[in-house]
Scaffold this active site. Structure first.
Site, PDB file in Angstrom:
ATOM      1  N   GLY A 156      32.248 -16.842 -85.717  1.00 47.60           N
ATOM      2  CA  GLY A 156      33.447 -17.136 -84.867  1.00 47.60           C
ATOM      3  C   GLY A 156      33.106 -16.959 -83.289  1.00 47.60           C
ATOM      4  O   GLY A 156      31.946 -16.589 -83.031  1.00 47.60           O
ATOM      5  N   GLY A 157      34.070 -17.037 -82.375  1.00 44.40           N
ATOM      6  CA  GLY A 157      33.612 -17.207 -81.134  1.00 44.40           C
ATOM      7  C   GLY A 157      33.447 -18.300 -80.439  1.00 44.40           C
ATOM      8  O   GLY A 157      33.761 -19.420 -80.722  1.00 44.40           O
ATOM      9  N   THR A 178      27.673 -18.783 -76.394  1.00 41.64           N
ATOM     10  CA  THR A 178      26.981 -17.586 -75.854  1.00 41.64           C
ATOM     11  C   THR A 178      25.571 -17.865 -75.865  1.00 41.64           C
ATOM     12  O   THR A 178      25.078 -19.014 -75.972  1.00 41.64           O
ATOM     13  CB  THR A 178      27.141 -16.334 -76.904  1.00 41.64           C
ATOM     14  OG1 THR A 178      26.575 -15.275 -76.360  1.00 41.64           O
ATOM     15  CG2 THR A 178      26.483 -16.740 -78.447  1.00 41.64           C
ATOM     16  N   TYR A 179      24.905 -16.855 -75.040  1.00 41.18           N
ATOM     17  CA  TYR A 179      23.346 -17.240 -74.799  1.00 41.18           C
ATOM     18  C   TYR A 179      22.614 -16.279 -75.699  1.00 41.18           C
ATOM     19  O   TYR A 179      22.982 -14.984 -75.761  1.00 41.18           O
ATOM     20  CB  TYR A 179      23.208 -17.064 -73.234  1.00 41.18           C
ATOM     21  CG  TYR A 179      21.659 -16.881 -72.945  1.00 41.18           C
ATOM     22  CD1 TYR A 179      20.864 -18.025 -73.055  1.00 41.18           C
ATOM     23  CD2 TYR A 179      21.246 -15.653 -72.704  1.00 41.18           C
ATOM     24  CE1 TYR A 179      19.522 -17.746 -72.666  1.00 41.18           C
ATOM     25  CE2 TYR A 179      19.789 -15.293 -72.429  1.00 41.18           C
ATOM     26  CZ  TYR A 179      18.889 -16.450 -72.403  1.00 41.18           C
ATOM     27  OH  TYR A 179      17.624 -16.479 -72.316  1.00 41.18           O
ATOM     28  N   GLY A 239      29.836 -11.841 -82.797  1.00 39.88           N
ATOM     29  CA  GLY A 239      30.320 -13.082 -83.373  1.00 39.88           C
ATOM     30  C   GLY A 239      29.936 -13.012 -84.768  1.00 39.88           C
ATOM     31  O   GLY A 239      28.840 -12.830 -85.155  1.00 39.88           O
ATOM     32  N   GLY A 252      26.368 -11.767 -86.210  1.00 40.57           N
ATOM     33  CA  GLY A 252      26.557  -9.968 -85.810  1.00 40.57           C
ATOM     34  C   GLY A 252      26.554  -9.811 -84.399  1.00 40.57           C
ATOM     35  O   GLY A 252      27.814 -10.456 -83.714  1.00 40.57           O
ATOM     36  N   CYS A 309      31.450 -16.595 -73.652  1.00 38.61           N
ATOM     37  CA  CYS A 309      32.535 -16.282 -74.611  1.00 38.61           C
ATOM     38  C   CYS A 309      33.828 -16.891 -74.089  1.00 38.61           C
ATOM     39  O   CYS A 309      35.047 -15.996 -74.240  1.00 38.61           O
ATOM     40  CB  CYS A 309      32.488 -14.636 -74.740  1.00 38.61           C
ATOM     41  SG  CYS A 309      31.025 -14.204 -75.623  1.00 38.61           S
TER      42      CYS A 309
END
Length: 238
Positions: free
Chosen positions: A89-90, A93-94, A165, A176, A194
């Site tokens: 989910g989400g 991100t890096y 996430g 995680g 995000c």
């Protein structure tokens, strides 16, 4: 002194019985596709009660991942680093060196089938880790993750220090959390992290806490056990 949670705290409690959670640390950078493949296999084995639950700590080479809610407009520089679609989910991100990623593979059927409570407990885990380094991490009702107020940088300014996430397959979790220990913060500039445009990102080093990854790992394990139950380091740690 941190205390163990109770049901009224709204956290996911450790099971009353069962094998300890395996605690594994990778000492080399792990490619993202390899990590996903390993998680897939482990989750399937956990579902069949063939292996213990596991927390896998690692670092990735520089890359971006797109969660199931990712908006293409939030990928600002698609040429900068490899981009991987992720089942977590989400949003975007890096991941990269200096960031501690914890892939958490737990069977919620042994605890409580409550995904919201699970995410809240992951946030609490990161808040307790930060508290051990005298950093006040906070959660926000409208944003998943852990945030650090930065009033010295401007009125209302706060930066994200830990992202969350997750994905659940037949009540076994994977993916995680990621905690910024000492990553290159400029690497976040290729995305809107995000999906949050009005705030920034920070790290332990950026906040003036220069700690080693092994120090962070030790605190993560202790605080994890306070929330999720006993862990054991596997003999085949790599």
């Amino acid at each position: 002194m941190l205390t163990k949670p109770t049901p009224k705290d709204g956290y996911l409690l450790a099971p009353s019985a069962g094998s300890p959670v395996s605690w594994k640390i990778a000492h080399e950078l792990v490619a993202y596709p390899e990590a996903v493949s390993v998680m897939d296999d482990r989750v399937a084995a956990i579902r069949q009660s063939a292996v213990p639950e596991q927390v896998w700590l690692l670092e990735h080479p520089p890359l971006y991942t797109a969660g199931t809610s990712a908006d293409a407009a939030d990928l600002l520089d698609e040429q900068r680093f490899p981009v991987f679609r992720s089942g977590r989910g989400g949003q975007y991100t890096y991941h990269g060196p200096g960031q501690r990623v914890a892939y958490v593979m737990l069977d919620l059927s042994r605890r409580e089938r409550d995904l919201r409570k699970y995410v809240r407990t992951l946030e609490e885990w990161m808040i307790r880790v930060l508290a051990s380094f005298n950093i006040r991490g906070e959660r926000r009702q409208d944003r998943i993750g852990v945030w650090v107020p930065r009033p010295e940088l401007g009125d209302g300014r706060e930066d994200k220090i830990a992202a969350i996430g997750v994905r659940v397959r037949r009540w076994v979790t994977f993916h995680g959390v990621s905690l910024n220990v000492d990553p290159v913060l400029d690497h976040f500039a290729g995305i809107v992290p995000c999906g949050v445009r009005q705030h920034g990102v920070t790290s332990l080093t950026d906040l003036g806490i220069p700690v080693s990854m092994p120090e962070v790992d030790g605190v993560m394990r202790q605080t994890f056990e306070d929330l999720f139950g006993e862990t054991v380091r596997p003999s085949d740690e790599s």
